[in-house]
Motif scaffolding. Structure first.
Motif, mmCIF file in Angstrom:
data_model
loop_
_atom_site.group_PDB
_atom_site.id
_atom_site.type_symbol
_atom_site.label_atom_id
_atom_site.label_comp_id
_atom_site.label_asym_id
_atom_site.label_seq_id
_atom_site.Cartn_x
_atom_site.Cartn_y
_atom_site.Cartn_z
ATOM 1 N N MET A 1 0.851 -1.185 0.000
ATOM 2 C CA MET A 1 0.000 0.000 0.000
ATOM 3 C C MET A 1 0.888 1.236 0.000
ATOM 4 O O MET A 1 1.713 1.434 0.853
ATOM 5 C CB MET A 1 -0.907 -0.014 1.233
ATOM 6 N N ALA A 2 0.767 2.049 -1.054
ATOM 7 C CA ALA A 2 1.605 3.243 -1.142
ATOM 8 C C ALA A 2 1.298 4.153 0.032
ATOM 9 O O ALA A 2 0.159 4.321 0.431
ATOM 10 C CB ALA A 2 1.329 3.974 -2.459
ATOM 11 N N GLN A 3 2.357 4.779 0.580
ATOM 12 C CA GLN A 3 2.167 5.474 1.841
ATOM 13 C C GLN A 3 2.309 6.981 1.774
ATOM 14 O O GLN A 3 2.191 7.636 2.790
ATOM 15 C CB GLN A 3 3.150 4.921 2.875
ATOM 16 N N GLN A 4 2.618 7.525 0.633
ATOM 17 C CA GLN A 4 2.804 8.960 0.622
ATOM 18 C C GLN A 4 1.815 9.612 -0.336
ATOM 19 O O GLN A 4 1.297 9.007 -1.244
ATOM 20 C CB GLN A 4 4.241 9.306 0.238
ATOM 21 N N ALA A 5 1.597 10.851 -0.159
ATOM 22 C CA ALA A 5 0.495 11.435 -0.837
ATOM 23 C C ALA A 5 0.708 12.819 -1.370
ATOM 24 O O ALA A 5 1.653 13.456 -1.052
ATOM 25 C CB ALA A 5 -0.668 11.481 0.112
ATOM 26 N N PRO A 48 -4.712 -0.271 8.715
ATOM 27 C CA PRO A 48 -3.530 -1.120 8.485
ATOM 28 C C PRO A 48 -2.226 -0.378 8.730
ATOM 29 O O PRO A 48 -2.100 0.804 8.415
ATOM 30 C CB PRO A 48 -3.668 -1.503 7.000
ATOM 31 N N GLU A 49 -1.254 -1.105 9.292
ATOM 32 C CA GLU A 49 0.052 -0.501 9.544
ATOM 33 C C GLU A 49 0.812 -0.328 8.236
ATOM 34 O O GLU A 49 0.491 -0.938 7.208
ATOM 35 C CB GLU A 49 0.868 -1.392 10.489
ATOM 36 N N VAL A 50 1.847 0.500 8.271
ATOM 37 C CA VAL A 50 2.700 0.686 7.108
ATOM 38 C C VAL A 50 3.380 -0.641 6.774
ATOM 39 O O VAL A 50 3.538 -1.500 7.649
ATOM 40 C CB VAL A 50 3.771 1.760 7.367
ATOM 41 N N PRO A 51 3.768 -0.854 5.525
ATOM 42 C CA PRO A 51 4.456 -2.097 5.153
ATOM 43 C C PRO A 51 5.667 -2.353 6.047
ATOM 44 O O PRO A 51 6.461 -1.452 6.301
ATOM 45 C CB PRO A 51 4.879 -1.833 3.709
ATOM 46 N N GLY A 52 5.780 -3.562 6.560
ATOM 47 C CA GLY A 52 6.886 -3.897 7.437
ATOM 48 C C GLY A 52 6.601 -3.586 8.887
ATOM 49 O O GLY A 52 7.341 -4.010 9.775
ATOM 50 N N ARG A 237 -1.168 16.055 4.248
ATOM 51 C CA ARG A 237 -0.831 14.956 3.342
ATOM 52 C C ARG A 237 -0.591 13.655 4.096
ATOM 53 O O ARG A 237 -0.657 12.578 3.521
ATOM 54 C CB ARG A 237 0.406 15.326 2.535
ATOM 55 N N ASN A 238 -0.305 13.785 5.376
ATOM 56 C CA ASN A 238 -0.036 12.603 6.184
ATOM 57 C C ASN A 238 -0.349 12.908 7.642
ATOM 58 O O ASN A 238 -0.288 14.064 8.075
ATOM 59 C CB ASN A 238 1.426 12.160 6.039
ATOM 60 N N VAL A 239 -0.709 11.873 8.386
ATOM 61 C CA VAL A 239 -1.048 12.028 9.798
ATOM 62 C C VAL A 239 -0.319 10.964 10.599
ATOM 63 O O VAL A 239 -0.600 9.773 10.458
ATOM 64 C CB VAL A 239 -2.569 11.898 10.029
ATOM 65 N N PRO A 240 0.643 11.338 11.444
ATOM 66 C CA PRO A 240 1.328 10.364 12.299
ATOM 67 C C PRO A 240 0.381 9.872 13.396
ATOM 68 O O PRO A 240 -0.480 10.611 13.863
ATOM 69 C CB PRO A 240 2.496 11.162 12.895
ATOM 70 N N VAL A 241 0.575 8.631 13.800
ATOM 71 C CA VAL A 241 -0.226 8.047 14.873
ATOM 72 C C VAL A 241 0.689 7.710 16.039
ATOM 73 O O VAL A 241 1.696 7.013 15.865
ATOM 74 C CB VAL A 241 -0.953 6.774 14.405
ATOM 75 N N ILE A 249 6.145 6.815 16.954
ATOM 76 C CA ILE A 249 5.121 6.792 15.913
ATOM 77 C C ILE A 249 4.776 5.356 15.566
ATOM 78 O O ILE A 249 5.619 4.585 15.125
ATOM 79 C CB ILE A 249 5.592 7.570 14.675
ATOM 80 N N LYS A 250 3.506 5.005 15.773
ATOM 81 C CA LYS A 250 3.039 3.646 15.533
ATOM 82 C C LYS A 250 2.588 3.425 14.101
ATOM 83 O O LYS A 250 2.621 2.317 13.593
ATOM 84 C CB LYS A 250 1.871 3.325 16.477
#
Length: 444
Positions: A1-5, A48-52, A237-241, A249-250
């Motif tokens: 899943m691509a993660q940047q936007a 879903p978590e980031v790949p890896g 463009r992105n939101v850290p959790v 950062i999870k």
């Protein structure tokens, strides 16, 4: 899943942007309200978590060149910046300094290119001279440079040469980055990449001055509705959790990841009802024909990046002719090629947009893959579902809307636009459900 936007091709104020969406949507409000209510009950922890399973982070003392390599190698657009001096802190506000992305890097590159041009085009200044020491803001201001660029590192000699050469009166040679590229050629890279202070500039030093968006994390138990609103209405463009009490950062949720997730909902009644409608039912594209920012294929590539910087956008179409026939796409992330492969682009006098796209395509063809994404288009009567499929399957950040002839660019639909079609902000939503980061700051 691509993660940047990426973002809208033209970003109006948040309120105006949302009002336009609301006024033009024809979607059943019953369904939209149901979706909004559903997302309000879904916790961020379910995404879903980031790949890896591990978010890529960049230490604050990483050089700009190495930061670009990290982003490129992991095929991401942005990454959180970690302060190693606060590695043991339990406070996320101390542990993280912000987010570095290609937007910040392009601002830094363009402003330094412009300032370097002033000195180098004066004649007696050299690439080595530009990087040999630091000049105060007063000297830089003599060249008309203000803000972060005023401290870019010109020598007193270089400033003096530029002023003596009449640059303050006539900036015709070095007035902007495209002109700098035209007249400097290889010297541009000597200054930008191999001379001090440019080659050792750290992420920390440019983060606050060139960051486009705030570092605004949410908690694991925050609602997905809050995240979707931040990524659409509020333009992040992105939101850290972050997990409360554990300031690591999870997860890192991006516009691209959300649209990828929406695409995986194909077959569900609510998705199919929305996806089947033409984009015009949602008021897409959110711009008139003459508002679309383009670049001619025979224009300089640095001018394309400058337009992205000036208009705070992440990409633009390369066009030809009076009818603006689309022939390519330039993304803000493509600036990595200028920084990682300067040997390919040493002659800026010949580096047009088309030269740039052709060289990159041919170089990567030898590696068995294509890096520069060809333009993805749709017609004005396309359904929303097909646009979502294009964005998700091609891992792109925008789809260009073309006229009936299939060639002329008449609009842009971005990741942000698509997300906005599924939800709206309930009255007093952020009063009742303040984002984790905002509430944390208010409690200080």
């Amino acid at each position: 899943m691509a993660q940047q936007a990426q973002e809208s091709s033209r970003i109006p104020s948040c309120d105006a942007y949302f009002e336009k969406i609301q006024s033009m949507k024809k979607l059943s409000y019953d369904l939209q309200q149901s979706l909004t209510a559903a997302f309000a009950k879904i916790p961020v922890s379910s995404f879903p978590e980031v790949p890896g399973g591990q978010v890529i982070e960049i230490p604050a003392d990483t050089s700009i060149a190495d930061a670009v390599r990290i982003l490129s190698e992991h095929n991401i657009m942005a990454a959180p910046v970690r302060d190693l001096e606060a590695v043991n802190s339990l406070d996320w506000r101390e542990r993280y300094l912000g987010i570095i992305d290609y937007s910040a890097i392009i601002l830094w590159v363009i402003e330094n290119a412009e300032l370097a041009a002033f000195a180098l085009s004066a004649g007696s200044a050299t690439a080595a001279g530009v990087g040999a020491g630091t000049v105060g803001a007063l000297g830089a201001l003599a060249l008309g440079a203000t803000g972060p660029v005023a401290m870019a590192g010109l020598t007193v000699a270089a400033v003096g040469a530029a002023v003596a050469g009449g640059m303050t009166a006539d900036r015709g040679i070095g007035k902007d980055a495209p002109t700098a590229a035209e007249h400097l050629g290889e010297d541009f890279y000597k200054v930008l990449l191999t001379e001090e202070p440019f080659k050792s500039t750290k992420v920390r030093s440019i983060l606050k001055s060139f960051q486009w968006a705030p570092f605004l994390p949410v908690a694991l138990d925050s609602s997905m509705l809050s995240v979707l609103l931040l990524l659409s209405k509020y333009g992040l463009r992105n939101v850290p959790v972050i997990e409360v009490g554990k300031p690591i950062i999870k997860n890192f949720i991006t516009q691209s990841a959300v649209v990828q997730g929406l695409e995986q909902c194909k077959g569900r009644d609510w998705f199919e009802t929305i996806a089947a409608r033409p984009i015009s039912d949602f008021g897409l594209p959110f711009m008139s024909h003459n508002e679309v920012i383009c670049i001619n294929s025979d224009g300089l590539i640095l001018e394309a990046f400058k337009r992205m910087k000036d208009n705070r956008i992440g990409g633009l179409p390369a066009v030809e002719g009076s009818n603006r026939k689309i022939v390519g796409n330039i993304s803000i992330r493509d600036i990595r090629f200028l920084l990682l492969k300067p040997d390919l682009f040493s002659n800026f006098r010949q580096l047009t947009v088309m030269n740039f796209m052709t060289t990159i395509a041919s170089t990567n063809q030898e590696l068995g893959k294509t890096v520069v994404t060809p333009p993805i288009t749709c017609k004005q009567n396309a359904c929303l579902g097909s646009v979502i499929e294009s964005l998700a399957s091609k891992s792109v950040h925008r789809v260009y809307v073309v006229g009936s002839d299939g060639c002329e660019v008449v609009g842009v639909v971005t990741l942000r636009d698509v997300i906005s079609c599924f939800i709206f902000e309930p009255t007093n939503h952020f009063d009742n459900y303040y984002g984790f980061a905002v509430q944390e700051m208010l409690n200080q």
